[in-house]
Design an enzyme around this catalytic site. Structure first.
Site, PDB file in Angstrom:
ATOM      1  N   ASP A   1     -76.005-114.358   5.581  1.00 38.95           N
ATOM      2  CA  ASP A   1     -76.667-114.115   6.708  1.00 38.95           C
ATOM      3  C   ASP A   1     -77.682-112.792   6.408  1.00 38.95           C
ATOM      4  OD1 ASP A   1     -77.250-113.419   9.123  1.00 38.95           O
ATOM      5  OD2 ASP A   1     -75.232-113.484   9.949  1.00 38.95           O
TER       6      ASP A   1
ATOM      7  N   LYS B   1     -68.200-112.807   9.830  1.00 40.78           N
ATOM      8  CA  LYS B   1     -67.294-113.970   9.418  1.00 40.78           C
ATOM      9  C   LYS B   1     -67.919-114.398   7.959  1.00 40.78           C
ATOM     10  CE  LYS B   1     -63.463-115.256  11.383  1.00 40.78           C
ATOM     11  NZ  LYS B   1     -62.134-114.953  10.771  1.00 40.78           N
TER      12      LYS B   1
ATOM     13  N   TYR C   1     -65.293-105.018   9.656  1.00 37.52           N
ATOM     14  CA  TYR C   1     -65.793-105.992   9.833  1.00 37.52           C
ATOM     15  C   TYR C   1     -67.353-106.262   9.915  1.00 37.52           C
ATOM     16  CZ  TYR C   1     -67.018-110.491  12.572  1.00 37.52           C
ATOM     17  OH  TYR C   1     -67.793-111.765  12.721  1.00 37.52           O
TER      18      TYR C   1
HETATM   19  C1  F6R Z   1     -68.963-114.348  14.694  1.00 34.74           C
HETATM   20  C2  F6R Z   1     -70.409-113.881  15.040  1.00 34.74           C
HETATM   21  C3  F6R Z   1     -70.800-113.560  16.287  1.00 34.74           C
HETATM   22  C4  F6R Z   1     -70.770-112.025  16.772  1.00 34.74           C
HETATM   23  C5  F6R Z   1     -71.134-111.924  18.050  1.00 34.74           C
HETATM   24  C6  F6R Z   1     -71.207-110.387  18.479  1.00 34.74           C
HETATM   25  O1  F6R Z   1     -68.972-114.533  13.168  1.00 34.74           O
HETATM   26  O2  F6R Z   1     -71.002-113.632  14.224  1.00 34.74           O
HETATM   27  O3  F6R Z   1     -69.868-114.161  17.315  1.00 34.74           O
HETATM   28  O4  F6R Z   1     -69.537-111.387  16.321  1.00 34.74           O
HETATM   29  O5  F6R Z   1     -72.098-112.228  18.663  1.00 34.74           O
HETATM   30  O6  F6R Z   1     -72.008-109.834  17.722  1.00 34.74           O
HETATM   31  P1  F6R Z   1     -72.453-108.066  17.732  1.00 34.74           P
HETATM   32  O7  F6R Z   1     -71.190-107.610  17.420  1.00 34.74           O
HETATM   33  O8  F6R Z   1     -73.492-108.159  16.490  1.00 34.74           O
HETATM   34  O9  F6R Z   1     -73.215-108.110  18.913  1.00 34.74           O
HETATM   35 MG    MG Z   2     -72.739-116.928   9.790  1.00 35.85          MG
HETATM   36 MG    MG Z   3     -73.898-113.560  11.528  1.00 36.74          MG
END
Ligand code: F6R
Ligand code: MG
Ligand code: MG
Length: 385
Positions: free
Chosen positions: A11, A235, A232
């Protein structure tokens, strides 16, 4: 003829947020691989699912090859420059290290690689998942290679009847074990049911394993981004390569393993259980509650350096029922909001903000008088005669 299938994914920025990739970035990655990969690769294919760009490469340099890994790393770096130019969300998110050091393992991108003796016709399917973890492959891979109710070939085809060998990794302790079906079926299930810890890494045929111990027929990426980064960073959305036909599960048997959208961990903020929905490329984007987690299957045939395909295997009405069930499961689970078992247990949540939120109240907890401290009681086991 020995060839290597190297599937490397990352990603490197999404549009609008963790939903999907942006075409100019994918084009840049593809352009880089095309320009710099001609002397290294026999063929390649660039695809994506959700916010992950996926590079499938065919070459003869073996697994863990420095130059092939460098090519993928530099292609993702080049894509990141474009992602940053457009201000994409999380640009370069999975590139955890500043410079390449011999191998992309432990640097953020996910890797599924196998070196094989290519058959006269070498059909295989690349499965790519978003918003879930490597253990999400445990159930379908077991069903493909170990469950006769999914794969009648295990009963009917003399070439499959003796079973397969599963290599299972304990990704917490960093250990591995090989166990075979049908004789170790219950032990295998005992391990891989704990899918956040024990993950199927590879599958081998019994027939070839003694003579060619490295010849495998399925491989899954098992990179744990959260363990790599210490906190973190997204994922560790997995990918897998599964060879099919002629003594291996048929195309339809491996796809059948996804006909029921079972629950996987991931989804919103890497912290929720949700149904794994099989989709075609046209639906390979994340929407509802940043999901639901999805899996795409691309079917190829390899011959003499060339890849034919892909066929977008889940882009088919035969999987409409699975998609409908997935939406029903999503409706059902979403009503639970932040409660388990929709939300993951604390230890499996890969998002670090909850501990930080709760930290504020830690010092305010008071002891409860006359109450023994809670200890998990082990249930006594009884010997069976
Ligand atoms: C899960 C994922 C999304 C983010 C969510 C919050 O793998 O990538 O669900 O965790 O959109 O993202 P942030 O913290 O970057 O705003
Ligand atoms: Mg992804
Ligand atoms: Mg992502």
């Amino acid at each position: 003829m020995k060839v290597t299938i190297s599937h490397i994914k990352a990603d490197i920025g999404s549009l609008p947020g963790h939903s999907t990739v942006f075409k100019p970035v994918v084009d840049e990655v593809e352009g880089y691989v095309k320009e710099h990969g001609s002397s290294l690769l026999k063929s390649y294919y660039i695809s994506h699912v959700g916010d992950d760009i996926q590079i499938t490469m065919i070459h003869t340099r073996g697994t863990d090859d420095e130059e092939v890994h460098r090519l993928a790393w530099e292609a993702f770096k080049a894509g990141t420059v474009v992602a940053k130019k457009y201000g994409l969300y999380g640009a370069g998110q999975d590139l955890l290290k500043d410079s390449f050091s011999g191998n992309v393992k432990g640097m953020g991108p996910g890797v599924a690689e196998m070196e094989i003796n290519a058959r006269p016709s070498e059909p295989f399917i690349v499965f790519m998942m978003d918003k879930t973890e490597p253990g999400a492959f445990n159930l379908p891979i077991f069903r493909m290679f170990g469950d006769p109710f999914n794969t009648p070939g295990l009963v009917i085809d003399p070439n499959m009847h003796e079973g397969f060998i599963f290599e299972i990794w304990d990704i917490i302790e960093g250990k591995k074990i090989k166990l075979a079906t049908p004789e170790n079926t219950y032990d295998i299930l005992g391990l891989i049911g704990s899918k956040s810890r024990y993950v199927i890494k590879r599958v081998y045929t019994k027939k070839t394993h003694e003579k060619l111990p490295d010849e495998n027929v399925a491989v899954i990426s098992t990179d744990k981004l959260s363990l790599i980064a210490g906190e973190y960073v997204g994922k560790d959305d997995p990918a897998g390569v599964v060879r099919i036909q002629s003594g291996l599960p048929a195309a339809g048997e491996v796809l059948e393993a996804f006909a029921h959208p079972y629950l996987v961990s991931g989804w919103m903020r890497g912290s929720f259980n949700g149904p794994l929905m099989p989709v075609g490329m046209k639906d390979a984007k994340m929407t509802r509650f940043d999901g639901p987690p999805r899996v795409v299957a691309l079917g190829f045939v390899y011959k003499d350096g060339a890849l034919s395909g892909p066929v977008d295997m889940f882009d088919d009405p035969a999987f409409d029922g699975a998609r409908r069930t997935a939406v029903e499961i999503a409706d059902y689970l979403r009503r639970m909001g932040p409660f388990e078992p929709h939300r993951l247990p604390e230890d499996d949540m890969e998002y670090t903000s909850l501990p930080r939120v709760l930290e504020r109240h830690k010092s305010k907890f008071e002891p409860i008088e006359d109450t023994p401290k809670g200890k998990k009681v082990k249930v006594a086991t009884t010997d069976v005669d």
